[in-house]
Design a protein around this motif. Structure first.
Motif, PDB file in Angstrom:
ATOM      1  N   GLY A   1      40.301  34.743  43.710  1.00  0.00           N
ATOM      2  CA  GLY A   1      39.738  36.084  43.872  1.00  0.00           C
ATOM      3  C   GLY A   1      38.252  36.126  43.564  1.00  0.00           C
ATOM      4  N   ASP A   2      37.621  37.264  43.879  1.00  0.00           N
ATOM      5  CA  ASP A   2      36.203  37.494  43.605  1.00  0.00           C
ATOM      6  C   ASP A   2      35.290  36.482  44.287  1.00  0.00           C
ATOM      7  N   GLU A   3      35.684  36.032  45.450  1.00  0.00           N
ATOM      8  CA  GLU A   3      34.884  35.039  46.171  1.00  0.00           C
ATOM      9  C   GLU A   3      33.697  35.679  46.885  1.00  0.00           C
TER      10      GLU A   3
ATOM     11  N   ALA B   1      42.036  45.060  43.002  1.00  0.00           N
ATOM     12  CA  ALA B   1      40.891  44.477  43.695  1.00  0.00           C
ATOM     13  C   ALA B   1      39.607  45.207  43.319  1.00  0.00           C
ATOM     14  N   GLY B   2      38.520  44.466  43.340  1.00  0.00           N
ATOM     15  CA  GLY B   2      37.198  45.061  43.163  1.00  0.00           C
ATOM     16  C   GLY B   2      36.266  44.339  44.110  1.00  0.00           C
ATOM     17  N   HIS B   3      35.913  44.989  45.208  1.00  0.00           N
ATOM     18  CA  HIS B   3      35.099  44.347  46.246  1.00  0.00           C
ATOM     19  C   HIS B   3      33.701  44.958  46.263  1.00  0.00           C
TER      20      HIS B   3
ATOM     21  N   PRO C   1      34.852  39.107  31.311  1.00  0.00           N
ATOM     22  CA  PRO C   1      34.089  37.924  31.729  1.00  0.00           C
ATOM     23  C   PRO C   1      34.988  37.006  32.556  1.00  0.00           C
ATOM     24  N   ARG C   2      34.449  36.511  33.664  1.00  0.00           N
ATOM     25  CA  ARG C   2      35.249  35.587  34.482  1.00  0.00           C
ATOM     26  C   ARG C   2      35.105  34.172  33.942  1.00  0.00           C
ATOM     27  N   ARG C   3      36.193  33.441  33.955  1.00  0.00           N
ATOM     28  CA  ARG C   3      36.150  32.024  33.581  1.00  0.00           C
ATOM     29  C   ARG C   3      35.476  31.283  34.735  1.00  0.00           C
TER      30      ARG C   3
ATOM     31  N   GLY D   1      34.176  40.897  35.757  1.00  0.00           N
ATOM     32  CA  GLY D   1      35.100  41.538  36.691  1.00  0.00           C
ATOM     33  C   GLY D   1      34.590  42.860  37.261  1.00  0.00           C
ATOM     34  N   ALA D   2      34.745  43.020  38.587  1.00  0.00           N
ATOM     35  CA  ALA D   2      34.317  44.256  39.246  1.00  0.00           C
ATOM     36  C   ALA D   2      35.305  45.392  38.980  1.00  0.00           C
ATOM     37  N   THR D   3      36.503  45.051  38.501  1.00  0.00           N
ATOM     38  CA  THR D   3      37.512  46.075  38.222  1.00  0.00           C
ATOM     39  C   THR D   3      37.633  46.332  36.725  1.00  0.00           C
TER      40      THR D   3
HETATM   41 MG    MG Z   1      36.623  41.216  43.129  1.00  0.00          MG
END
Ligand code: MG
Ligand code: GDP
Ligand code: IMO
Length: 429
Positions: free
Chosen positions: A12-14, A39-41, A304-306, A298-300
């Motif tokens: 995700g989050d690509e 989702a967070g786009h 913090p993203r790993r 994270g957009a949602t």
């Molecule tokens: Mg996202």
């Protein structure tokens, strides 16, 4: 070309939102087929940032039909909030939003069930977004879910809700000692949402098929990513839907013969939010560097993203599972300035080297990455729009990935903004 699927090839989050926003210019309709507001786009237009959760990322183009398919789970309250937030920023949804009457709803008790179950799991928790996604899909599969069309019919809705609450209130009490939900309270709240949403609800599958038969381009927007797919991801640390391309047909009510291409979105490195194995994770300064430079939060949920290096074993799995016809490489600019870039080409599993992505989390947990080192580049790629303007080593990095995956980089993204993009192949021609 009628239907093009854009699906995440990692966790995700690509950068799906950015690419869907670009490709939407050539599409008649943009449709989401699975997931929900987990989702967070992100779409950035002229330094203005929009984060879309449920509404397809085509909504920022005027007059684009945006479809929320039957495979999506909808929290109507959040959908209305998202519509209002767009309206407040001058984006008029008007007649452009179409919600499938068959889409299942996320109910307040789904959130309660998820939160109770996650806290019970302690260290083994999935680390969900807390949006009630899993329990909503549970009810859908157990055939006791509530669909969009149900809330448009008061008598039917009351009956369905009564049956659902009879079961769920007991479950909440016996399993978790959590408080019960009141039928009338939920009923009133959701009939209010129905009033607001009803003009957008319709037979989405029928309308999409009609457009496809007329030869119109339909852009299909995946949420999450292949490695979070309920069947093909790192189970059980996954989401509860088919995020990979296979979900698009069932999630929209269109046939596989309508799909003319599947573009995988690949971030130039790897990120993951939530729990579960991640072989190329960097739990050191290098990982922190990628997180800070890449703005990997994270957009949602803002978590913090790993972060870690690119994983070819996992991507090769994504090529197969999705039948990718090409890929879009995003966030190349975040790798600018590195002396070397590591790429994982195989796993070592119990002493044996393998190139196969293992089907479950407990095996993936034991996989150690086998790395190759590629030369980095010092020049900035930020905002580059032509392949020839990229530094030689950046081009080599892209060619190396193309070679390993056996498919071409149709697009290369070099920044957040809509126009910070290299287009090698127009997918809608
Ligand atoms: Mg996202
Ligand atoms: P999605 O869930 O796949 O749509 O991706 P997210 O929006 O959650 O996360 C991707 C983030 O990277 C967003 O903040 C985007 O604005 C940003 N982004 C996308 N492509 C690029 C790129 O090529 N370069 C940079 N620097 N940022 C990008
Ligand atoms: P987009 O569309 C990244 C992750 C959660 C958790 C797991 C299950 O923006 O790429 P869920 O709430 O779906 O039951 O959580 O899936 N997850 C995502 N990670 N991007 C997403 O969406 C995600 N949606 C869910 O963090 O690990």
């Amino acid at each position: 070309m009628p239907a093009l699927i854009v699906a995440g090839a990692q966790w995700g989050d690509e950068g799906k939102g950015k690419l869907v926003d670009y490709l939407a210019m050539q599409a008649h309709a943009v449709a989401r087929y699975q997931g929900g507001h987990n989702a967070g786009h992100t779409v950035v237009i002229n330094n203005e940032k929009f984060i879309l959760h449920l509404i397809p990322s085509g909504i920022l183009h005027e007059g684009k039909l945006c479809v929320i398919g039957n495979g999506v789970v909808i929290d109507p309250e959040c959908l209305i909030e998202e519509m209002d937030a767009l309206l407040n920023r001058g984006i008029n949804i008007g007649e452009n939003l179409l919600i499938s009457e068959n889409a299942h709803l996320i109910m307040p008790y789904h959130m309660a069930l998820e939160s109770a179950s996650e806290s019970r799991m302690g260290k083994k928790a999935i680390g969900t977004t807390g949006r009630g996604i899993g329990p909503a899909y549970m009810d859908k599969m157990a055939r006791c879910g509530i669909r969009m069309s149900d809330i448009l019919n008061a008598a039917l809705f009351r009956e369905r809700l009564r049956a659902a609450l009879e079961k769920t209130n007991r479950l909440l009490d016996v399993l978790y000692g959590a408080p019960a939900f009141d039928l009338e309270e939920v009923f009133d709240k959701y009939t209010g949402f129905a009033e607001r949403l009803k003009k957008h609800v319709g037979n989405a599958g029928f309308i999409l098929n009609k457009a496809l038969r007329e030869g119109k381009n339909v852009l299909i927007e995946g949420a999450q990513g292949t490695l979070l797919d309920i069947d093909h991801g790192s189970y059980p640390y996954v989401t509860s839907s088919n995020a990979s391309a296979g979900g698009a047909c069932t999630g929209l009510g269109i046939g596989p013969t309508m799909i003319k291409g599947v573009m995988g979105v690949v971030k130039a490195y790897t990120t993951r939010v939530g729990g579960g194995p991640f072989p190329t994770e960097l739990e050191d300064k290098q990982g922190e560097y990628l997180r800070e430079k890449g703005g990997e939060y994270g957009a949602t949920t803002g978590r913090p993203r790993r972060c870690g290096w690119l994983d070819i074993v996992a991507l090769d799995h994504a090529v197969r599972v999705n039948g990718l016809s090409g890929f879009a490489l995003t966030k190349l600019d975040i790798l600018d300035g590195l002396d070397t870039i590591k790429v994982c080409t195989a796993y070592r599993l119990d002493g044996v080297v393998t190139r196969e992505f293992p089907p479950d989390a407990s095996t993936l947990e034991r996989c150690e990455p086998v790395y190759e080192e590629l030369k980095g580049w010092k020049e900035s790629t930020s905002g580059v729009k032509k392949l020839g303007d990229l530094p030689a080593n950046a081009r080599k990095y892209i060619e190396w990935i193309e070679d390993r995956l056996g498919i071409g980089a149709d697009m290369i993204s070099t920044g957040q903004r809509r126009d910070e993009l290299i287009v090698n192949k127009e997918n809608f021609h």
